[in-house]
Design a protein around this motif. Sequence first.
Motif, mmCIF file in Angstrom:
data_model
loop_
_atom_site.group_PDB
_atom_site.id
_atom_site.type_symbol
_atom_site.label_atom_id
_atom_site.label_comp_id
_atom_site.label_asym_id
_atom_site.label_seq_id
_atom_site.Cartn_x
_atom_site.Cartn_y
_atom_site.Cartn_z
ATOM 1 N N PRO A 63 -3.622 5.050 -4.654
ATOM 2 C CA PRO A 63 -2.965 4.255 -5.708
ATOM 3 C C PRO A 63 -1.477 4.563 -5.798
ATOM 4 N N HIS A 64 -0.670 3.533 -5.941
ATOM 5 C CA HIS A 64 0.767 3.690 -6.164
ATOM 6 C C HIS A 64 1.234 2.526 -7.027
ATOM 7 N N PHE A 65 2.143 2.810 -7.900
ATOM 8 C CA PHE A 65 2.560 1.775 -8.854
ATOM 9 C C PHE A 65 3.999 2.032 -9.289
ATOM 10 N N PRO A 66 4.742 0.950 -9.546
ATOM 11 C CA PRO A 66 6.139 1.100 -9.979
ATOM 12 C C PRO A 66 6.217 1.592 -11.417
ATOM 13 N N VAL A 67 7.075 2.564 -11.627
ATOM 14 C CA VAL A 67 7.350 3.068 -12.970
ATOM 15 C C VAL A 67 8.837 3.377 -13.048
ATOM 16 N N GLY A 68 9.517 2.744 -13.957
ATOM 17 C CA GLY A 68 10.930 3.034 -14.146
ATOM 18 C C GLY A 68 11.755 2.760 -12.914
ATOM 19 N N VAL A 69 12.470 3.773 -12.474
ATOM 20 C CA VAL A 69 13.440 3.603 -11.408
ATOM 21 C C VAL A 69 12.815 3.627 -10.011
ATOM 22 N N SER A 70 11.546 4.007 -9.907
ATOM 23 C CA SER A 70 10.946 4.149 -8.586
ATOM 24 C C SER A 70 9.453 3.841 -8.654
ATOM 25 N N GLU A 71 8.695 4.403 -7.680
ATOM 26 C CA GLU A 71 7.251 4.225 -7.635
ATOM 27 C C GLU A 71 6.575 5.589 -7.675
ATOM 28 N N VAL A 72 5.416 5.650 -8.276
ATOM 29 C CA VAL A 72 4.623 6.867 -8.301
ATOM 30 C C VAL A 72 3.635 6.814 -7.138
ATOM 31 N N HIS A 73 3.705 7.813 -6.263
ATOM 32 C CA HIS A 73 2.810 7.929 -5.115
ATOM 33 C C HIS A 73 2.089 9.270 -5.170
ATOM 34 N N PHE A 74 0.875 9.299 -4.655
ATOM 35 C CA PHE A 74 0.168 10.559 -4.455
ATOM 36 C C PHE A 74 0.480 11.030 -3.033
ATOM 37 N N ILE A 75 1.538 11.830 -2.890
ATOM 38 C CA ILE A 75 1.988 12.257 -1.572
ATOM 39 C C ILE A 75 1.316 13.563 -1.155
ATOM 40 N N LEU A 76 0.975 14.414 -2.109
ATOM 41 C CA LEU A 76 0.205 15.628 -1.860
ATOM 42 C C LEU A 76 0.904 16.551 -0.862
ATOM 43 N N GLY A 77 2.185 16.803 -1.116
ATOM 44 C CA GLY A 77 2.962 17.640 -0.217
ATOM 45 C C GLY A 77 2.457 19.064 -0.116
ATOM 46 N N SER A 78 2.060 19.659 -1.240
ATOM 47 C CA SER A 78 1.584 21.045 -1.176
ATOM 48 C C SER A 78 0.254 21.126 -0.428
#
Length: 226
Positions: A63-78
């Motif tokens: 799931p990813h969705f636009p919020v404010g200035v950008s998009e929220v992504h589940f990138i899971l870097g750690s």
Amino acid sequence: MHIEHGVVDGAKLLLSVATAVGSFGLMGKMALDTVKNDGGVSALVSRTVVSTMAVFAFFQLLPHFPVGVSEVHFILGSTLFLLFGGGAASLGLALGLLAQGVLVAPFDLPQYGMNVTTLIVPLWAVNAIARKIIAPNTAYVDLTYKQTLALSTAFQGGVVAWVTFWAVYGQGLGAENIASVASFGAAYMTIILIEPILDLAVLFAAKSMRAAQNSPLFGARLHRAA
């Protein structure tokens, strides 16, 4: 965390080229560490391939969705860092982001320098923090919730910090822009509530997989102490 088209444009884009070059330097340092101390070139390549495919899937399937200035992504870097190490995780982030731009969203390519900086610098911070808070005699599969929370916070907090920087750099300190940045940051930081739990679940699964303990597809530190 994608910086949208138009947030930074014109001559200001030159800064993103400089930060991207710096990010590639950090990425090269982490990759070289893998080559020297964690399996060599073949291990780095195999982990990078898997990491790149995972990142591409994160961008396109989760799931990813636009919020404010950008998009929220589940990138899971750690999560990528714990499984594959800093070198392969950073290369996977950079290549997965590039593949997404080339294959799916070419309109994001002008923002590639900003987006890759936003991912790689926080991952480098995770790499540095892991060295400080995880004892040399601790394998990653034995981490505590507190430790995984610290790593996740470093990565996600770094992403929010960089998005904030790019938004303010490109659009200034107007009330509307600041409100947009704040809404993005609040939404994005909720991922911190999820990622440590996912990290622990992944580490628990890895701990139970005996075949993975000697697999070059995973970082040696995943199952063995330094």
